[in-house]
Design a protein around this motif. Structure first.
Motif, PDB file in Angstrom:
ATOM      1  N   LEU A 139       0.832  -1.204   0.000  1.00 36.36           N
ATOM      2  CA  LEU A 139       0.000   0.000   0.000  1.00 36.36           C
ATOM      3  C   LEU A 139       0.863   1.249   0.000  1.00 36.36           C
ATOM      4  O   LEU A 139       0.607   2.202  -0.746  1.00 36.36           O
ATOM      5  CB  LEU A 139      -0.933  -0.004   1.214  1.00 36.36           C
ATOM      6  N   LYS A 140       1.900   1.261   0.825  1.00 36.13           N
ATOM      7  CA  LYS A 140       2.795   2.426   0.873  1.00 36.13           C
ATOM      8  C   LYS A 140       3.521   2.596  -0.449  1.00 36.13           C
ATOM      9  O   LYS A 140       3.713   3.730  -0.928  1.00 36.13           O
ATOM     10  CB  LYS A 140       3.798   2.260   2.015  1.00 36.13           C
ATOM     11  N   ILE A 141       3.929   1.484  -1.064  1.00 38.46           N
ATOM     12  CA  ILE A 141       4.593   1.540  -2.366  1.00 38.46           C
ATOM     13  C   ILE A 141       3.675   2.182  -3.399  1.00 38.46           C
ATOM     14  O   ILE A 141       4.081   3.070  -4.153  1.00 38.46           O
ATOM     15  CB  ILE A 141       5.008   0.127  -2.825  1.00 38.46           C
ATOM     16  N   GLN A 142       2.418   1.745  -3.443  1.00 41.20           N
ATOM     17  CA  GLN A 142       1.463   2.303  -4.405  1.00 41.20           C
ATOM     18  C   GLN A 142       1.278   3.801  -4.209  1.00 41.20           C
ATOM     19  O   GLN A 142       1.260   4.566  -5.176  1.00 41.20           O
ATOM     20  CB  GLN A 142       0.117   1.595  -4.276  1.00 41.20           C
ATOM     21  N   ILE A 143       1.124   4.205  -2.963  1.00 42.02           N
ATOM     22  CA  ILE A 143       0.921   5.627  -2.669  1.00 42.02           C
ATOM     23  C   ILE A 143       2.127   6.450  -3.110  1.00 42.02           C
ATOM     24  O   ILE A 143       1.989   7.496  -3.765  1.00 42.02           O
ATOM     25  CB  ILE A 143       0.650   5.839  -1.164  1.00 42.02           C
ATOM     26  N   GLN A 144       3.324   5.979  -2.779  1.00 45.75           N
ATOM     27  CA  GLN A 144       4.540   6.718  -3.125  1.00 45.75           C
ATOM     28  C   GLN A 144       4.762   6.760  -4.632  1.00 45.75           C
ATOM     29  O   GLN A 144       5.164   7.792  -5.173  1.00 45.75           O
ATOM     30  CB  GLN A 144       5.752   6.070  -2.440  1.00 45.75           C
ATOM     31  N   LEU A 145       4.502   5.655  -5.318  1.00 48.48           N
ATOM     32  CA  LEU A 145       4.676   5.632  -6.775  1.00 48.48           C
ATOM     33  C   LEU A 145       3.711   6.599  -7.452  1.00 48.48           C
ATOM     34  O   LEU A 145       4.076   7.316  -8.383  1.00 48.48           O
ATOM     35  CB  LEU A 145       4.465   4.217  -7.311  1.00 48.48           C
TER      36      LEU A 145
END
Length: 333
Positions: free
Chosen positions: A83-89
């Motif tokens: 989830l954090k990866i998606q948000i940051q990307l």
């Protein structure tokens, strides 16, 4: 003016700067003054310009997509990272393609081939297999939680928790309660995360002078509630004596607690229990679990940060990042 009709040339005309300058501002690349940036961004905001990511991807010979390989998306620890990866990307105009492998080696290989065929810009890799290797070629890659066996270059990007420290803290915490016969439940598949946790626990046992009974060291193929429940039930049925239990994950701890409760063993009076991860069940269990906290969100954030740098060709001074962990004391100790 509509989104569809707006072009970089039109933004250039409206803001009074060259198309090259507009491109630099949009892509955050190259030199331009603060005044110029504000003028261009003002036009973009007013006209609601949306950059064509497909066209941009074709120009740079790669898509605006990052592949994320995850062993079990239903595992809250991995889900929080993803989830954090998606948000940051998304904040950097990239999309994520999530590939769940279900801890299956062949599926992991197939997903990797698929992502390469899609011409992704990079891969964030949480492998489910201890024998996994690095993707061939120069595709920018970040490894999270589990190191590849064939680390071919010193600049391989690896992000992991301090699992040795976590195992050590768990062992010390149990020993300091007065426990002297400590059992463990760990992943049998020799992943680096599980093995280093066990190594840290052994370090604590050596330090406090407690013997390690091989009969109390359980290994499970499936790291979940049922496997722990069955393993602890079998241990109790065999009449093994133990007064503490270190579990490689919080879900293993949950299964262990259920088995202990069913057999009339009181926690923490008879057996102390420590888990690992600090997922939500550790807090909301009917008996909140003492555990080792990992910063899943920081793992995801750092993975994107380092991957973007690698994709831009920047030198990364510290490619191997080890994040701090901490002991969270709750009702099971």
């Amino acid at each position: 003016m509509t989104k569809k009709g707006l072009s970089i040339k039109q933004i250039s005309e409206l803001s009074g700067v060259s198309t090259a300058t507009v491109s630099r501002v949009i892509n955050h690349n190259g030199r331009f003054s603060k005044e110029t940036e504000e003028r261009v961004l003002g036009v973009i905001e007013q006209c609601q310009y949306v950059p064509n990511m497909v066209a941009r991807g074709l120009r740079r010979s790669a898509s605006q997509i990052v592949g994320v390989i995850v062993p079990d998306i239903t595992n809250e620890f991995f889900a929080r990272i993803v989830l954090k990866i998606q948000i940051q990307l998304f904040e950097h105009n990239f999309s994520a393609v999530i590939c769940n492998t279900n801890e299956n080696e062949q599926l992991e290989i197939s997903h990797l081939q698929f992502l390469k065929a899609q011409n992704v810009s990079g891969i964030i890799f949480i492998s489910g297999n201890p024998s996994h290797v690095q993707p061939s070629g120069s595709l920018p890659t970040v490894f999270i939680d589990r190191r590849p066996q064939d680390v071919r270059a010193r600049d391989t990007i690896i992000i992991e928790s301090d699992n040795v420290r976590g195992g050590y803290l768990a062992g010390r915490a149990l020993a300091e309660t007065g426990a002297s016969h400590i059992a463990t439940i760990m992943d049998s598949r020799m992943h680096t995360a599980g093995e280093t946790r066990f190594a840290g626990w052994k370090q604590a046992m050596d330090e406090v002078g407690l013997p390690i009974d091989p009969a109390l060291q359980m290994r499970v193929r499936e790291v979940g509630f049922s496997a722990a429940y069955e393993s602890v039930t079998a241990l109790l049925r065999e009449g093994r004596t133990f007064d503490a239990l270190f579990c490689g994950t919080d879900w293993l701890a949950m299964g262990a607690l259920a088995a202990l409760h069913e057999r009339g063993v009181h926690v923490p009076a008879d057996v102390k229990v420590v888990g690992f991860d600090d997922v939500s069940i550790a807090t909301f269990s009917s008996k909140p679990i003492t555990t080792i906290h990992q910063d899943a969100e920081r793992m995801g954030e750092l993975a994107v940060e380092l991957l973007l740098k690698r994709m831009e060709g920047e030198k990364i001074e510290e490619p191997h990042r080890v994040l701090a962990v901490q002991l969270v004391k709750r009702a099971t100790t």
